[in-house]
Design an enzyme around this catalytic site. Structure first.
Site, mmCIF file in Angstrom:
data_model
loop_
_atom_site.group_PDB
_atom_site.id
_atom_site.type_symbol
_atom_site.label_atom_id
_atom_site.label_comp_id
_atom_site.label_asym_id
_atom_site.label_seq_id
_atom_site.Cartn_x
_atom_site.Cartn_y
_atom_site.Cartn_z
ATOM 1 N N GLU A 114 0.780 -1.199 0.029
ATOM 2 C CA GLU A 114 -0.062 0.160 -0.055
ATOM 3 C C GLU A 114 0.790 1.102 0.050
ATOM 4 O O GLU A 114 2.104 1.209 0.436
ATOM 5 C CB GLU A 114 -0.868 0.080 1.417
ATOM 6 C CG GLU A 114 -1.663 -1.205 1.428
ATOM 7 C CD GLU A 114 -2.282 -1.189 2.657
ATOM 8 O OE1 GLU A 114 -3.170 -0.451 3.099
ATOM 9 O OE2 GLU A 114 -1.848 -2.230 3.714
ATOM 10 N N LYS A 116 2.243 4.671 1.325
ATOM 11 C CA LYS A 116 2.385 5.276 2.753
ATOM 12 C C LYS A 116 1.840 6.709 2.594
ATOM 13 O O LYS A 116 2.779 7.528 2.346
ATOM 14 C CB LYS A 116 3.681 5.031 3.442
ATOM 15 C CG LYS A 116 4.037 5.303 4.772
ATOM 16 C CD LYS A 116 5.119 5.044 5.407
ATOM 17 C CE LYS A 116 5.351 5.295 6.872
ATOM 18 N NZ LYS A 116 5.287 6.791 7.063
ATOM 19 N N ASP A 118 1.596 10.572 3.459
ATOM 20 C CA ASP A 118 2.182 11.423 4.387
ATOM 21 C C ASP A 118 1.312 12.315 4.916
ATOM 22 O O ASP A 118 0.870 13.526 4.562
ATOM 23 C CB ASP A 118 3.130 12.113 3.699
ATOM 24 C CG ASP A 118 4.166 12.780 4.675
ATOM 25 O OD1 ASP A 118 4.290 12.599 5.599
ATOM 26 O OD2 ASP A 118 5.139 13.941 4.043
ATOM 27 N N TYR A 223 -6.750 2.549 6.568
ATOM 28 C CA TYR A 223 -5.865 1.424 5.799
ATOM 29 C C TYR A 223 -5.715 0.285 6.745
ATOM 30 O O TYR A 223 -5.280 -0.745 6.720
ATOM 31 C CB TYR A 223 -4.447 1.947 5.805
ATOM 32 C CG TYR A 223 -3.831 2.585 7.159
ATOM 33 C CD1 TYR A 223 -3.705 1.720 8.411
ATOM 34 C CD2 TYR A 223 -3.509 3.829 7.153
ATOM 35 C CE1 TYR A 223 -3.174 2.493 9.502
ATOM 36 C CE2 TYR A 223 -3.075 4.569 8.190
ATOM 37 C CZ TYR A 223 -3.039 4.072 9.575
ATOM 38 O OH TYR A 223 -2.429 4.333 10.756
ATOM 39 N N LYS A 311 10.862 3.322 3.097
ATOM 40 C CA LYS A 311 11.179 4.935 2.961
ATOM 41 C C LYS A 311 11.822 4.975 1.721
ATOM 42 O O LYS A 311 12.559 4.554 1.405
ATOM 43 C CB LYS A 311 11.751 5.476 4.135
ATOM 44 C CG LYS A 311 10.889 5.391 5.376
ATOM 45 C CD LYS A 311 9.762 6.043 5.508
ATOM 46 C CE LYS A 311 8.895 6.297 6.886
ATOM 47 N NZ LYS A 311 9.994 7.043 7.793
ATOM 48 N N CYS A 405 29.449 27.664 28.714
ATOM 49 C CA CYS A 405 27.991 27.725 28.466
ATOM 50 C C CYS A 405 27.465 29.048 27.796
ATOM 51 O O CYS A 405 27.885 30.119 28.523
ATOM 52 C CB CYS A 405 27.339 27.221 29.590
ATOM 53 S SG CYS A 405 25.375 27.289 29.268
ATOM 54 N N CYS A 408 24.880 30.359 30.729
ATOM 55 C CA CYS A 408 25.047 30.844 32.031
ATOM 56 C C CYS A 408 26.625 31.028 32.035
ATOM 57 O O CYS A 408 26.985 31.647 33.313
ATOM 58 C CB CYS A 408 24.714 29.701 32.997
ATOM 59 S SG CYS A 408 25.846 28.275 32.752
ATOM 60 N N CYS A 423 27.081 21.434 29.818
ATOM 61 C CA CYS A 423 26.949 22.303 31.134
ATOM 62 C C CYS A 423 26.477 21.565 32.269
ATOM 63 O O CYS A 423 25.107 20.996 32.251
ATOM 64 C CB CYS A 423 26.076 23.511 30.726
ATOM 65 S SG CYS A 423 25.787 24.637 31.941
ATOM 66 N N CYS A 428 21.583 26.490 35.475
ATOM 67 C CA CYS A 428 21.660 26.944 34.295
ATOM 68 C C CYS A 428 20.240 27.644 33.503
ATOM 69 O O CYS A 428 19.549 26.449 33.570
ATOM 70 C CB CYS A 428 22.536 26.118 33.089
ATOM 71 S SG CYS A 428 22.407 26.740 31.487
#
Length: 671
Positions: A114, A116, A118, A223, A311, A405, A408, A423, A428
């Site tokens: 079948e 697929k 989207d 489906y 896919k 970082c 922070c 970090c 933070c």
């Protein structure tokens, strides 16, 4: 017009409208124009307005959209909506075929191929042929009730051709034409354009106002069957034919195959023909046709063993790496992101791509200003797959990760055996903000109205400082009303959603806390094992590792987290606000004398007195664990009618077998 005449006219108009829906969506041969169809609906609306007591719940006029909702209710799927495993090559498909044939032995195997679609996966429930509920897939176990929005989709029948009770699964999508029209309208109004049809469909169905969904011209293909009463089908292809008979729109581009070679040829043909379709597809779905074989093959924790999603090869494009920015996630990991010159790729405009960590940048030899090849992994996530050094001009510059970082200023560290820089400052702002965003997300506490931007604004404005503060926002209603785009209705809806989330089961709270290494599945297993937050907080590393799924690193992470005074304070404030701290699923207490306590049980065949879901819940209440396949570790097989190969295997292995009558006796004795 008198009442009797109106009743006759309403029935006639309803029948005509439903007929034209079937002609348009199922048979692709419309007999009237859209204007003529709309006039029929208007005539019916006028009659129902004059005689409101004659308007039925499944009237076609219900598609225009009702009153906006304050938030979406949660729906627990009776049968989980599992995701499919993925295939990306011919070799993957042949491996799938080999696994299937090894599992079913010498039986003949047929496959159904079948397209697929989207779009957004949805579940539709019908009682006696009448549409009663529609939901999103959500996390596969729990979705959101979007019945009002789904009613607006004309290809979803409000009443079936027969009074069948069932639950079906399908994909709601937006056609390419509808997507182009929508974006053209938005462009004319000066509004932001949607990126692709899939996002447009998903966004439309998650609008609280169903009139918005009604205006978006959405469509569906059904489906599969999740649950069926009163009808018998023995294969997936028979099930799809039944769905068509009942009035559902089922994709016509499907075929049954006797071997994997023909499946692969079918996929190759659609890889080429894909652009010619009026809707987007991102692959093909291959399913074992026989329901008996599907049952025999069973499931993994995440997906069925009898189906796989192929896919399509990712589309690629060349663009320029214009810069690299870094961000700090909820665990403190510092992640670089590529800033790209905008490029069209697989139907969307790509401007950013994750680079994951510093080692990836070094391995690829990336310089800012490089021409790079970008693709979408699985047609979804943009990634840089190659650099084109032959296009360099000499103006390109290297990139270095920061030593401190960016939020922070704390020095970044690389923990043992880890690639990512982190970090580790618990105060933070980035860790706290991203932790809050995770806490309210769909997979955690699932609080509607608290998106990333709203959480960031609340945090940046100093209104909230921890996740516990969310449950005290009702005390700051006036402050919320002063925020951008927060009118009275938005604020009331937000507070109602926060209040509703207090009833979530313990595993959602535990996952939402963002404890390092503890994912959603581990959170559920831990919550099920200990039952309460207090018991979890008091557990030792040894007690955690007694659970099969919990290793020493996760156990240490849990103990360290609950040893922190800040963590204890947050949990106490959540408790004080009324957030549930108990596991709400089915759980067996240690030492309970239950007939199935500690037993691994397999259900096979058809039970006449209850559905499979009801049987599984009954077994769980009596202490048992249901699995999908028979092995030496199986303690008991409960066999209904037409039990088949699982019963045969149980007998070969010497596994105890109980028939339905015996099962019912156990249930009655423990009622």
């Amino acid at each position: 017009m008198d009442r009797l005449t109106a009743e006759t006219k309403i029935a006639e108009l309803t029948k005509r409208i439903e007929r034209h829906n079937r002609l348009y969506y199922e048979e692709d041969r419309p007999e009237i124009s859209d204007q003529e169809y709309d006039q029929l609906v208007r005539d019916l609306q006028e009659l129902e307005a004059k005689f409101p007591d004659l308007a039925k719940e499944d009237s076609p006029t219900r598609r225009v959209g009702g009153q906006p909702l304050p938030f979406f209710e949660k729906v627990v799927h009776k049968t989980p909506m599992l995701s499919l495993g993925n295939a990306f090559s011919e070799e993957d498909l042949r491996d799938f075929d080999r696994r299937v044939r090894q599992a079913v032995g010498n039986q003949t195997v047929r496959y159904v191929g079948e397209l697929k679609i989207d779009g957004l996966a949805v579940s539709l429930r019908y009682d006696n042929g009448v549409f009663v509920q529609g939901a999103t897939r959500g996390d596969g176990t729990t979705g959101e009730d979007i019945t009002q929005n789904l009613r607006t989709i004309r290809s979803i029948p409000l009443r079936l051709t027969r009074p069948v009770s069932l639950e079906v699964r399908g994909e709601a999508y937006m056609s390419k034409g509808a997507f182009e029209r929508l974006n053209k309208e938005r462009e004319e109004k000066g509004e932001a354009l949607f990126a692709n049809p899939r996002n447009s469909a998903a966004g439309s169905l998650r609008q609280l106002d169903p009139k918005i969904a009604a205006s978006r011209q959405l469509d569906t293909f059904i489906y599969g069957i999740g649950e069926l009463q009163g009808e018998t089908v023995e294969s997936h292809s028979e099930g799809l034919a039944l769905l068509e008979e009942l009035g559902f729109a089922v994709n016509p581009e499907r075929r049954v195959f006797d071997n994997i070679d023909d499946v692969i040829a079918f996929i190759a043909s659609w890889t080429e023909k894909r652009p010619s379709l009026p809707y987007e597809i991102d692959g093909m779905v291959i399913k074992v046709d026989s329901y008996a074989q599907q049952e025999e093959l069973g499931f993994t924790a995440k997906s069925p063993r009898w189906a796989i999603a192929y896919k399509f090869p990712a589309e690629e494009a060349v663009t320029v790496l214009e810069g690299i920015e870094v961000s700090v996630g909820r665990t403190g990991a510092v992640t670089p992101t590529a800033l790209l010159k905008p490029v069209s790729l697989a139907g969307t405009t790509v401007k950013r791509a994750s680079l994951h960590n510093e080692d990836i940048i070094r391995e690829k030899g990336l310089l800012i200003g490089d021409h790079v090849v970008v693709k979408k992994a699985g047609d979804i996530i943009p990634e840089i797959i190659a650099v084109l050094p032959e296009r360099r001009t000499g103006d390109e510059t290297p990139f270095s990760m920061p030593t401190h970082c960016p939020e922070c200023g704390s020095e970044l560290v690389r923990l043992e055996d880890e690639v990512a820089l982190r970090c580790i400052n618990p105060m933070c702002p980035a860790l706290i903000r991203e932790g809050m965003i995770h806490f309210v997300s769909r997979t955690a506490m699932n609080i509607d109205g608290l998106g990333e931007k709203v959480v960031a604004q609340l945090f940046n404005d100093g209104i909230i400082h921890s996740v516990a503060d969310l449950y005290y926002l009702h005390q700051q209603r006036d402050v919320l009303l002063g925020m951008e785009r927060m009118g009275e209705k938005s604020v009331d809806n937000l507070l109602a959603a926060i209040e509703a989330s207090k009833q979530n089961s313990l595993e959602r709270v535990l996952f939402g806390l963002g404890i390092r290494l503890v994912g959603a599945k581990a959170a559920r297993v831990i919550a099920e094992h200990f039952g309460t937050m207090d018991a979890i907080m008091q557990a030792s590393e040894e007690e955690f590792t007694q659970i099969d799924e919990i290793g020493p690193k996760m156990a240490a992470s849990l103990v360290n987290y609950f040893a922190q005074p800040q963590a204890k304070a947050v949990i106490e404030r959540l408790k004080a606000a009324g957030v549930n701290m108990e596991y709400k699923g089915l759980r067996v207490e240690a030492g309970e004398d239950l007939p199935f306590a500690g037993k691994t049980i397999v259900l096979t065949g058809t039970l006449s007195q209850m559905s499979r879901q009801e049987a599984e819940e009954a077994i769980a209440r009596l202490g048992g664990k249901v699995t999908g396949s028979v092995s030496k570790k199986t303690d008991l097989v409960i066999a209904g009618e037409k039990a088949g190969s699982k019963l045969e295997k149980a007998e070969k292995l010497g596994v105890a077998v109980m028939d339905e009558a015996g099962f019912l006796q156990v249930l009655e004795g423990n009622g």
